[in-house]
Design a protein around this motif. Structure first.
Motif, PDB file in Angstrom:
ATOM      1  N   ALA A 119      42.092  45.472  32.627  1.00 44.36           N
ATOM      2  CA  ALA A 119      41.593  46.249  33.764  1.00 44.36           C
ATOM      3  C   ALA A 119      40.764  45.344  34.666  1.00 44.36           C
ATOM      4  O   ALA A 119      40.126  44.398  34.196  1.00 44.36           O
ATOM      5  N   GLU A 120      40.805  45.655  35.958  1.00 41.36           N
ATOM      6  CA  GLU A 120      39.976  44.897  36.906  1.00 41.36           C
ATOM      7  C   GLU A 120      38.721  45.697  37.236  1.00 41.36           C
ATOM      8  O   GLU A 120      38.798  46.890  37.536  1.00 41.36           O
ATOM      9  N   ALA A 121      37.581  45.024  37.173  1.00 37.54           N
ATOM     10  CA  ALA A 121      36.302  45.645  37.531  1.00 37.54           C
ATOM     11  C   ALA A 121      36.115  45.547  39.038  1.00 37.54           C
ATOM     12  O   ALA A 121      36.175  44.455  39.605  1.00 37.54           O
ATOM     13  N   VAL A 127      36.933  40.127  36.358  1.00 32.64           N
ATOM     14  CA  VAL A 127      35.748  40.254  37.196  1.00 32.64           C
ATOM     15  C   VAL A 127      35.918  39.357  38.423  1.00 32.64           C
ATOM     16  O   VAL A 127      36.272  38.178  38.283  1.00 32.64           O
ATOM     17  N   ASN A 128      35.687  39.918  39.601  1.00 33.88           N
ATOM     18  CA  ASN A 128      35.815  39.134  40.835  1.00 33.88           C
ATOM     19  C   ASN A 128      34.600  38.228  41.024  1.00 33.88           C
ATOM     20  O   ASN A 128      33.460  38.662  40.872  1.00 33.88           O
ATOM     21  N   ILE A 129      34.865  36.984  41.355  1.00 32.37           N
ATOM     22  CA  ILE A 129      33.808  35.998  41.557  1.00 32.37           C
ATOM     23  C   ILE A 129      33.920  35.446  42.970  1.00 32.37           C
ATOM     24  O   ILE A 129      34.987  34.999  43.386  1.00 32.37           O
ATOM     25  N   LEU A 152      37.997  35.606  35.060  1.00 32.26           N
ATOM     26  CA  LEU A 152      37.292  35.497  36.334  1.00 32.26           C
ATOM     27  C   LEU A 152      38.318  35.326  37.443  1.00 32.26           C
ATOM     28  O   LEU A 152      39.136  34.399  37.416  1.00 32.26           O
ATOM     29  N   GLU A 153      38.287  36.238  38.414  1.00 32.57           N
ATOM     30  CA  GLU A 153      39.217  36.165  39.542  1.00 32.57           C
ATOM     31  C   GLU A 153      38.545  35.432  40.695  1.00 32.57           C
ATOM     32  O   GLU A 153      37.516  35.865  41.198  1.00 32.57           O
ATOM     33  N   ILE A 154      39.159  34.326  41.076  1.00 33.99           N
ATOM     34  CA  ILE A 154      38.613  33.585  42.208  1.00 33.99           C
ATOM     35  C   ILE A 154      39.650  33.551  43.323  1.00 33.99           C
ATOM     36  O   ILE A 154      40.847  33.722  43.079  1.00 33.99           O
ATOM     37  N   LEU A 158      43.846  33.384  39.859  1.00 31.95           N
ATOM     38  CA  LEU A 158      43.785  33.138  41.305  1.00 31.95           C
ATOM     39  C   LEU A 158      44.170  34.402  42.035  1.00 31.95           C
ATOM     40  O   LEU A 158      45.317  34.855  41.973  1.00 31.95           O
ATOM     41  N   ASP A 159      43.203  34.982  42.716  1.00 29.02           N
ATOM     42  CA  ASP A 159      43.386  36.260  43.400  1.00 29.02           C
ATOM     43  C   ASP A 159      44.058  36.052  44.762  1.00 29.02           C
ATOM     44  O   ASP A 159      43.941  34.983  45.356  1.00 29.02           O
ATOM     45  N   ASP A 160      44.735  37.072  45.246  1.00 23.56           N
ATOM     46  CA  ASP A 160      45.343  37.065  46.583  1.00 23.56           C
ATOM     47  C   ASP A 160      46.245  35.847  46.768  1.00 23.56           C
ATOM     48  O   ASP A 160      46.309  35.264  47.859  1.00 23.56           O
ATOM     49  N   LEU A 192      48.158  34.126  37.999  1.00 24.65           N
ATOM     50  CA  LEU A 192      48.292  34.237  39.459  1.00 24.65           C
ATOM     51  C   LEU A 192      48.369  35.709  39.817  1.00 24.65           C
ATOM     52  O   LEU A 192      49.154  36.457  39.233  1.00 24.65           O
ATOM     53  N   LYS A 193      47.567  36.124  40.787  1.00 23.55           N
ATOM     54  CA  LYS A 193      47.672  37.503  41.268  1.00 23.55           C
ATOM     55  C   LYS A 193      48.303  37.485  42.644  1.00 23.55           C
ATOM     56  O   LYS A 193      47.709  37.006  43.612  1.00 23.55           O
ATOM     57  N   ILE A 194      49.519  37.990  42.707  1.00 24.29           N
ATOM     58  CA  ILE A 194      50.259  37.921  43.955  1.00 24.29           C
ATOM     59  C   ILE A 194      49.763  39.004  44.904  1.00 24.29           C
ATOM     60  O   ILE A 194      49.711  40.183  44.552  1.00 24.29           O
TER      61      ILE A 194
HETATM   62 CA    CA Z   1      40.507  40.872  42.582  1.00 28.29          CA
END
Ligand code: CA
Ligand code: C2E
Ligand code: CA
Ligand code: CA
Length: 276
Positions: A57-59, A115-117, A147-149, A176-178, A197-199
């Motif tokens: 899950a993403e916070a 968690v978004n950083i 950790l999503e950067i 790696l977000d976005d 990788l988050k597309i």
């Molecule tokens: Ca994110």
């Protein structure tokens, strides 16, 4: 036309004034948000697209203050500019760690939490020490934290690279977000071992109707496969999109499964959905 121009200018000025005012008001409230207990986290579940297993899950941070509910797209940038993102980001990470124990208590397995950083956090000299301290104090297994950067981190490529390898030594996962929407997506993954990788959802949304975009999405997924990196597609909204993605071994997140929701709602949703 001249007259018109002047009016536009005044209008523009007025508009800018209003925006500045709101910004200043938000900033002043943001300073007190932690001590006033105004933050909470909503969680959005992630899935293996083929098996429909929940995999994490993403916070996502939520702020409810006297001004009302302010969306993160509005306050995160203010937090970054003012440096408030440092204490706020620590609050999020610590809360996410506490919540990981909640999963177990509710009879679910301990899901990894993303968690978004912000880049600003990643570039803070003691960031790695702080992450280490928080996961130790909260007694959380580092591999349950992702950790999503975003690639803006790579404007500071050399430092970012070092910090990311230090973080990986702690045992946390890096996502790696976005992915794909910035200008340096490929050079980012050239020298750094990224776990995920988050597309970005823009690739998904246009891929159903646009062959070129579909080819790009397909290629990005193949890149992830070749690098042995987990691939998550964001913003899945329709069954049709799930159908298209189930041709691949990828993971997904989006409104079609669930919006981000409070933890107790997530537990109820999980029981309803998986424990029939
Ligand atoms: Ca994110
Ligand atoms: P993000 O990290 O890219 O998060 C995904 C955003 O897409 C979230 O918006 C989520 O609610 C939304 N979303 C999820 N599924 C769908 C879908 O199917 N369709 C559409 N249209 N949207 C979907 P949210 O929660 O408003 O967050 C916005 C951004 O704020 C995040 O983008 C992230 O960049 C930032 N953010 C949120 N929480 C934090 C935090 O704790 N720390 C930092 N540094 N940034 C945060
Ligand atoms: Ca994203
Ligand atoms: Ca984003």
């Amino acid at each position: 036309a001249k007259e018109n121009g002047k009016n536009n200018y005044e209008f523009y000025n007025e508009e800018l004034n209003q925006q500045l005012k709101r910004r200043m008001i938000i900033e002043s409230y943001l300073h007190k948000a932690i001590e006033n207990n105004e933050f909470s986290i909503h969680y959005q579940p992630q899935f293996n697209i083929r098996s429909f297993d929940m995999t994490g899950a993403e916070a996502l941070l939520r702020w409810d203050c006297e001004l009302g509910k302010i969306p993160p797209d509005e306050f995160i940038s203010i937090a970054e500019e003012t440096g408030l993102i440092i204490p706020i980001g620590e609050w999020v990470l610590r809360q996410a760690c506490k919540d990981i124990h909640q999963f177990k208590e509710h009879g679910l397995k301990a899901f990894p939490i993303s968690v978004n950083i912000s880049t600003r956090q990643l570039m803070t000299p003691n960031f790695i020490e702080r992450v280490r301290a928080i996961i130790t104090e909260e007694k959380v297994d580092a591999k349950l934290i992702t950790l999503e950067i975003t690639e803006s981190a790579f404007l500071y490529y050399e430092d970012a690279k070092d910090n990311i390898s230090e973080l990986k030594k702690l045992g946390v996962r890096i996502s790696l977000d976005d992915f794909g929407i910035g200008y340096s997506s490929l050079s980012m993954i050239r020298n750094i071992e990224i776990d995920e990788l988050k597309i970005d959802r823009s690739f998904l949304h246009d891929s159903i109707t646009n062959e070129r975009v579909y080819s790009l999405l397909d290629t990005i997924i193949q890149i992830g496969k070749k690098l042995d990196t987990k691939v998550i597609v964001e913003g899945i909204e329709t069954e049709e999109q799930i159908g298209m993605l189930s041709n691949y071994h990828v993971y997904g997140q989006g409104y079609v499964y669930s919006k981000p929701i409070a933890l107790d709602q997530l537990f109820k949703w999980y029981k309803r959905t998986f424990e029939k």
